[in-house]
Design a protein around this motif. Structure first.
Motif, short mmCIF file in Angstrom:
data_model
loop_
_atom_site.label_atom_id
_atom_site.label_comp_id
_atom_site.label_asym_id
_atom_site.label_seq_id
_atom_site.Cartn_x
_atom_site.Cartn_y
_atom_site.Cartn_z
N ILE A 88 -1.16 5.82 0.04
CA ILE A 88 -0.77 6.22 -1.30
C ILE A 88 0.45 5.44 -1.77
N ALA A 89 1.45 5.30 -0.90
CA ALA A 89 2.66 4.56 -1.26
C ALA A 89 2.32 3.12 -1.62
N LEU A 90 1.48 2.46 -0.82
CA LEU A 90 1.11 1.08 -1.09
C LEU A 90 0.29 0.96 -2.38
N ALA A 91 -0.66 1.87 -2.56
CA ALA A 91 -1.51 1.82 -3.76
C ALA A 91 -0.68 2.02 -5.02
N GLN A 92 0.24 3.00 -4.99
CA GLN A 92 1.09 3.23 -6.16
C GLN A 92 2.00 2.03 -6.41
N ALA A 93 2.56 1.47 -5.36
CA ALA A 93 3.44 0.33 -5.52
C ALA A 93 2.69 -0.88 -6.09
N ILE A 94 1.49 -1.11 -5.59
CA ILE A 94 0.68 -2.23 -6.10
C ILE A 94 0.38 -2.04 -7.58
#
Length: 296
Positions: free
Chosen positions: A107-113
């Motif tokens: 989730i953190a990576l997807a939101q950051a992307i």
């Protein structure tokens, strides 16, 4: 007699000259004909060369890198290579965040992307802000102005990208409306995606599907499995869970989707139609897509 012989020779000479002239004339047309025929053959060769060049050019286009548009606080076009490079650079930060704070790495990576345009957006470039977090009243650090829902809104600025990830986790943990998310299973990235939207993290109605799409396309949930020490199961092998239903049923609510009726929901949640209408203050049986209904 001698004179007659001389006259005969002179006459013979004239006759011989007269017969040779036509032979000279007839040889000229014969010589020109082969030349005219030979000049026609090379004309078709340039056409064949052009066709080959055209095919080669079209084949080159198929090798161009794939791109996609990411739109959150910035609208940018990025290549697959850019996204993969971003994941490789920050996957360990996301995994550490998951261990320390409980936010799934996927989730953190997807939101950051999405929010930062894989690190290429304006906010990420100017302020190291990779999650589109605005200032709010409790922010005492540096800030920048950026157009979002309104013109020139205040967004947080960080010294390092790592600080952005840390503040993002603290931001979620420090607000009560995000607390139901931390009660979900640690690998429930779909529940988190829908829960973030319902808690008000983003106004985009397609926000959950964008996050889920990024996670499954780039297999980000494998980092959740690494942190949890469990076996990674690719998303295409795990299609039997309806994450949205799973999340809203825990909250005792159901978000209406296409095909839903009060009768079908009454059967699904074992409740009468009259009770559904009473719980939701409905005067008639009509419901609309996206409507949130109390079902328990």
């Amino acid at each position: 007699m001698f004179k007659k012989i001389i006259v005969f020779l002179i006459v013979s000479l004239f006759v011989a000259c007269g017969t040779n002239k036509p032979v000279v004339r007839t040889t000229k047309p014969t010589a020109t004909k082969p030349v005219a025929k030979n000049t026609k053959r090379p004309i078709s060769k340039p056409t064949e060369t052009k066709k080959t060049e055209t095919k080669t050019a079209s084949n080159d286009k198929s090798n161009e890198p794939k791109t996609e548009v990411l739109e959150a606080t910035s609208r940018v076009k990025v290549t697959t290579e850019i996204v993969l490079a971003y994941i490789d650079q920050y996957k360990d930060v996301a995994k550490k965040n998951m261990k320390n704070h409980g936010v799934p790495a996927s989730i953190a990576l997807a939101q950051a992307i999405l929010e930062s345009g894989a690190g290429t957006g304006d906010l990420s470039s100017q302020a190291n802000n990779h999650f589109g977090i605005k200032c709010h009243k409790d922010w005492n650090g540096e800030s920048v102005k950026h157009d979002d829902d309104e013109a020139q809104e205040c967004f947080r600025k960080y010294d390092k990208v790592y600080d952005s990830y840390e503040d993002y986790a603290a931001f979620l943990k420090g607000r009560k409306w995000y607390q139901p998310l931390f009660k979900l299973e640690k690998n429930d990235y779909k529940g988190w995606a829908y829960g973030l939207k319902k808690a008000g993290y983003a106004t985009d109605p397609n926000y959950p599907s964008k996050l889920i799409g990024l996670i499954e396309r780039y297999q980000l949930n494998k980092y959740d499995a690494e942190v949890l020490g469990t076996e990674y199961v690719p998303s295409y092998k795990n299609k039997n869970v309806d994450a949205e239903e799973k999340y809203v049923s825990k909250e005792g609510k159901h978000e209406v989707i296409k095909g839903d009726t009060l009768y079908s929901l009454s059967k699904k949640y074992n409740i009468s139609v009259d009770d559904l209408k009473r719980k939701n203050n409905l005067s008639e049986n009509a419901i609309s897509i996206g409507q949130l209904l109390e079902v328990k």
